[in-house]
Design a protein around this motif. Sequence first.
Motif: not given
Length: 155
Positions: A73-77
Amino acid sequence: MRLSILTAALAFAAAGCATSGGFDKLYPGMSSQQVVEAMGSGPSRAQEFPDKSTAWYYGEDRCVLMREDKVVTKATTEENTTVDAKVITLRDTTKAMCAPAEYATTPKREQQLDTPFGTIKGDLDPSAAVKKVKGVVTGEQEQPEKTEQATTPAP
């Protein structure tokens, strides 16, 4: 093998800063080599977990969770709230965090208050601000808790 890939990725990070343009191209199942190619460099820092997954951070605003050399998975602010009045601006953001579900913690939040007199960053707790202002106005200071002192000298 996994350690050598992580080492190679960190070496790429030392060569230059990552661009955000490649982050949008990342998807679950990509290999670590594909991530490095898409981002133009390796992560700026990495965090390993006991289940053998690794969080790759690109600055403070983007992260990719890798397991068995594949993107999970990936995440951003994320910016949660923005109040833009003529005199002040308040931003509330949740920093990017990648961790397996069993190791997830409370996401780090940051508030920023811009005023004509300066900028305040950090955890802006309204109740703490009220106590501070109340203390300034009344001249009272909050007393620290008393701790008991040892009665016998330390060896």
